[in-house]
Motif scaffolding. Structure first.
Motif, PDB file in Angstrom:
ATOM      1  N   GLU A   1      93.433  54.278 -64.642  1.00 22.67           N
ATOM      2  CA  GLU A   1      92.774  54.202 -63.335  1.00 22.67           C
ATOM      3  C   GLU A   1      91.730  55.307 -63.230  1.00 22.67           C
ATOM      4  O   GLU A   1      92.038  56.487 -63.419  1.00 22.67           O
ATOM      5  CB  GLU A   1      93.775  54.336 -62.198  1.00 22.67           C
ATOM      6  N   VAL A   2      90.515  54.895 -62.971  1.00 20.43           N
ATOM      7  CA  VAL A   2      89.405  55.818 -62.734  1.00 20.43           C
ATOM      8  C   VAL A   2      89.113  55.770 -61.237  1.00 20.43           C
ATOM      9  O   VAL A   2      88.852  54.704 -60.684  1.00 20.43           O
ATOM     10  CB  VAL A   2      88.165  55.384 -63.545  1.00 20.43           C
TER      11      VAL A   2
ATOM     12  N   ASP B   1      89.664  40.247 -69.585  1.00 20.51           N
ATOM     13  CA  ASP B   1      90.236  39.762 -68.327  1.00 20.51           C
ATOM     14  C   ASP B   1      89.418  40.193 -67.122  1.00 20.51           C
ATOM     15  O   ASP B   1      89.346  39.485 -66.121  1.00 20.51           O
ATOM     16  CB  ASP B   1      91.665  40.310 -68.163  1.00 20.51           C
ATOM     17  N   HIS B   2      88.817  41.360 -67.223  1.00 14.41           N
ATOM     18  CA  HIS B   2      88.100  41.934 -66.086  1.00 14.41           C
ATOM     19  C   HIS B   2      86.796  42.545 -66.593  1.00 14.41           C
ATOM     20  O   HIS B   2      86.704  42.954 -67.758  1.00 14.41           O
ATOM     21  CB  HIS B   2      88.957  43.007 -65.400  1.00 14.41           C
ATOM     22  N   HIS B   3      85.809  42.617 -65.691  1.00 14.72           N
ATOM     23  CA  HIS B   3      84.481  43.092 -66.084  1.00 14.72           C
ATOM     24  C   HIS B   3      83.933  44.037 -65.031  1.00 14.72           C
ATOM     25  O   HIS B   3      84.042  43.778 -63.822  1.00 14.72           O
ATOM     26  CB  HIS B   3      83.530  41.906 -66.261  1.00 14.72           C
ATOM     27  N   VAL B   4      83.339  45.127 -65.510  1.00 12.10           N
ATOM     28  CA  VAL B   4      82.688  46.093 -64.625  1.00 12.10           C
ATOM     29  C   VAL B   4      81.256  46.284 -65.113  1.00 12.10           C
ATOM     30  O   VAL B   4      81.029  46.526 -66.306  1.00 12.10           O
ATOM     31  CB  VAL B   4      83.434  47.442 -64.622  1.00 12.10           C
TER      32      VAL B   4
ATOM     33  N   SER C   1      84.840  53.898 -59.672  1.00 12.78           N
ATOM     34  CA  SER C   1      86.259  53.555 -59.649  1.00 12.78           C
ATOM     35  C   SER C   1      86.496  52.207 -60.324  1.00 12.78           C
ATOM     36  O   SER C   1      85.721  51.266 -60.126  1.00 12.78           O
ATOM     37  CB  SER C   1      86.790  53.485 -58.212  1.00 12.78           C
ATOM     38  N   PHE C   2      87.554  52.113 -61.119  1.00 13.20           N
ATOM     39  CA  PHE C   2      88.042  50.836 -61.635  1.00 13.20           C
ATOM     40  C   PHE C   2      89.445  51.050 -62.177  1.00 13.20           C
ATOM     41  O   PHE C   2      89.906  52.181 -62.338  1.00 13.20           O
ATOM     42  CB  PHE C   2      87.119  50.228 -62.695  1.00 13.20           C
ATOM     43  N   CYS C   3      90.107  49.938 -62.490  1.00 12.42           N
ATOM     44  CA  CYS C   3      91.507  49.994 -62.923  1.00 12.42           C
ATOM     45  C   CYS C   3      91.721  48.981 -64.045  1.00 12.42           C
ATOM     46  O   CYS C   3      91.236  47.853 -63.976  1.00 12.42           O
ATOM     47  CB  CYS C   3      92.419  49.689 -61.731  1.00 12.42           C
ATOM     48  N   LEU C   4      92.418  49.403 -65.101  1.00 14.65           N
ATOM     49  CA  LEU C   4      92.749  48.532 -66.232  1.00 14.65           C
ATOM     50  C   LEU C   4      94.264  48.426 -66.337  1.00 14.65           C
ATOM     51  O   LEU C   4      94.963  49.438 -66.485  1.00 14.65           O
ATOM     52  CB  LEU C   4      92.165  49.105 -67.530  1.00 14.65           C
ATOM     53  N   ASP C   5      94.781  47.195 -66.264  1.00 12.63           N
ATOM     54  CA  ASP C   5      96.225  46.980 -66.322  1.00 12.63           C
ATOM     55  C   ASP C   5      96.742  47.015 -67.756  1.00 12.63           C
ATOM     56  O   ASP C   5      95.989  46.818 -68.722  1.00 12.63           O
ATOM     57  CB  ASP C   5      96.585  45.635 -65.686  1.00 12.63           C
ATOM     58  N   LYS C   6      98.026  47.240 -67.893  1.00  7.92           N
ATOM     59  CA  LYS C   6      98.675  47.284 -69.196  1.00  7.92           C
ATOM     60  C   LYS C   6      98.540  45.940 -69.909  1.00  7.92           C
ATOM     61  O   LYS C   6      98.760  44.890 -69.321  1.00  7.92           O
ATOM     62  CB  LYS C   6     100.151  47.644 -69.030  1.00  7.92           C
ATOM     63  N   GLY C   7      98.165  45.999 -71.181  1.00  9.77           N
ATOM     64  CA  GLY C   7      98.052  44.799 -71.992  1.00  9.77           C
ATOM     65  C   GLY C   7      96.826  43.960 -71.724  1.00  9.77           C
ATOM     66  O   GLY C   7      96.683  42.882 -72.302  1.00  9.77           O
ATOM     67  N   LYS C   8      95.917  44.444 -70.887  1.00 13.55           N
ATOM     68  CA  LYS C   8      94.729  43.683 -70.518  1.00 13.55           C
ATOM     69  C   LYS C   8      93.487  44.264 -71.193  1.00 13.55           C
ATOM     70  O   LYS C   8      93.508  45.349 -71.762  1.00 13.55           O
ATOM     71  CB  LYS C   8      94.541  43.669 -69.002  1.00 13.55           C
ATOM     72  N   SER C   9      92.403  43.496 -71.093  1.00 12.66           N
ATOM     73  CA  SER C   9      91.141  43.912 -71.682  1.00 12.66           C
ATOM     74  C   SER C   9      90.050  43.931 -70.613  1.00 12.66           C
ATOM     75  O   SER C   9      89.975  43.021 -69.788  1.00 12.66           O
ATOM     76  CB  SER C   9      90.748  42.946 -72.811  1.00 12.66           C
TER      77      SER C   9
ATOM     78  N   SER D   1      82.333  44.039 -60.131  1.00 13.82           N
ATOM     79  CA  SER D   1      83.676  44.165 -60.683  1.00 13.82           C
ATOM     80  C   SER D   1      84.425  42.877 -60.385  1.00 13.82           C
ATOM     81  O   SER D   1      84.535  42.468 -59.225  1.00 13.82           O
ATOM     82  CB  SER D   1      84.412  45.363 -60.053  1.00 13.82           C
ATOM     83  N   GLY D   2      84.914  42.208 -61.434  1.00 13.15           N
ATOM     84  CA  GLY D   2      85.605  40.952 -61.193  1.00 13.15           C
ATOM     85  C   GLY D   2      86.137  40.320 -62.463  1.00 13.15           C
ATOM     86  O   GLY D   2      85.908  40.804 -63.571  1.00 13.15           O
ATOM     87  N   SER D   3      86.828  39.210 -62.292  1.00  9.20           N
ATOM     88  CA  SER D   3      87.413  38.462 -63.401  1.00  9.20           C
ATOM     89  C   SER D   3      86.328  37.682 -64.146  1.00  9.20           C
ATOM     90  O   SER D   3      85.168  37.622 -63.715  1.00  9.20           O
ATOM     91  CB  SER D   3      88.460  37.489 -62.863  1.00  9.20           C
TER      92      SER D   3
END
Length: 237
Positions: free
Chosen positions: A7-8, A205-208, A25-33, A218-220
């Motif tokens: 988490e930034v 999974d997510h893009h910033v 700010s952004f957040c990266l979940d476990k096991g995600k890209s 920021s979104g899927s």
């Protein structure tokens, strides 16, 4: 339950009087890209350096698996199972391919299948033929494979790749994208800096998108597709 690995939060980073990151700010979940995109000079590399502790943000926080690592030195952050594949690949001039991999090797800390030497070789069979060569003697694509293999040898929970396919031939780029997909499927979270929207849409999974040090989008992947024109405009030179 918080599933966040990285988490930034509200990062402000300056070089002298130059304010580079603005409440990022952004957040990266476990096991995600996650992809991090932006034109040159927009703050992508400064974001990575702030995460890794190479530069110190003026304010804001970096959390890794719930722990505030903002004040930790770089080496302690990396010991939290973070791996970094730098732009330029970072080859050591006096080490062979095999020595690069042996030097980086570290056992897995989470009990999962380890990225040992044999597994790295199976993932990058081309390196098997170059084990006695110096890292600097390899082609650009082979150096990138070695840089990723070296990072995998540390058995990370998070892999950060800066300009993952920059300057590589199209066929080599496809190889690198396939490897990054394999890494993600193995359960390692990935933060990928690159400019290839099409490839990143499939992989992440997510893009910033960063513009002038601020989060512009920021979104899927689905949300990226819905806002593709806006994002392409932000990324155009």
């Amino acid at each position: 339950m918080n599933n966040s690995l990285l988490e930034v939060k509200n990062l402000n980073t300056l070089y002298g009087r130059s304010h580079i990151l603005h409440d990022l700010s952004f957040c990266l979940d476990k096991g995600k890209s996650m992809s991090l995109m932006g034109r040159n000079g927009m703050g992508k590399t400064t974001t990575l350096k702030s995460i890794l502790g190479i530069v110190s943000p003026r304010s804001g926080h970096v959390y890794f698996d719930g722990e505030d690592i903002t004040k930790l030195p770089t080496w302690k952050r990396m010991r939290r199972d973070i791996a970094y594949v730098p732009e330029g690949r970072g080859m050591f001039h006096n080490l062979t391919v095999k020595e690069h991999l042996q030097m980086a090797a570290r056992p897995s800390s989470n009990g999962d299948k380890s990225w040992d030497f044999d597994r790295v070789m199976a993932t990058f069979p081309r390196l098997q033929e170059r084990l006695s060569n110096l890292g600097t003697e390899l082609s650009g694509g082979e150096q990138q494979m070695l840089a990723i293999g070296r990072a995998l040898a540390t058995n990370p929970r998070l892999m950060i790749l800066d300009e993952a396919t920059e300057g590589l031939a199209p066929l080599i780029r496809e190889d690198i994208w396939n490897v990054i997909a394999t890494i993600r499927e193995s359960g390692i979270s990935t933060l990928v800096v690159d400019k290839n929207i099409r490839a990143l849409r499939k992989l992440c999974d997510h893009h910033v998108v960063v513009v002038k040090g601020k989060v512009h989008f920021s979104g899927s992947s689905e949300e990226l597709a819905q806002n593709l024109q806006e994002v392409e405009t932000a990324l155009s030179v």
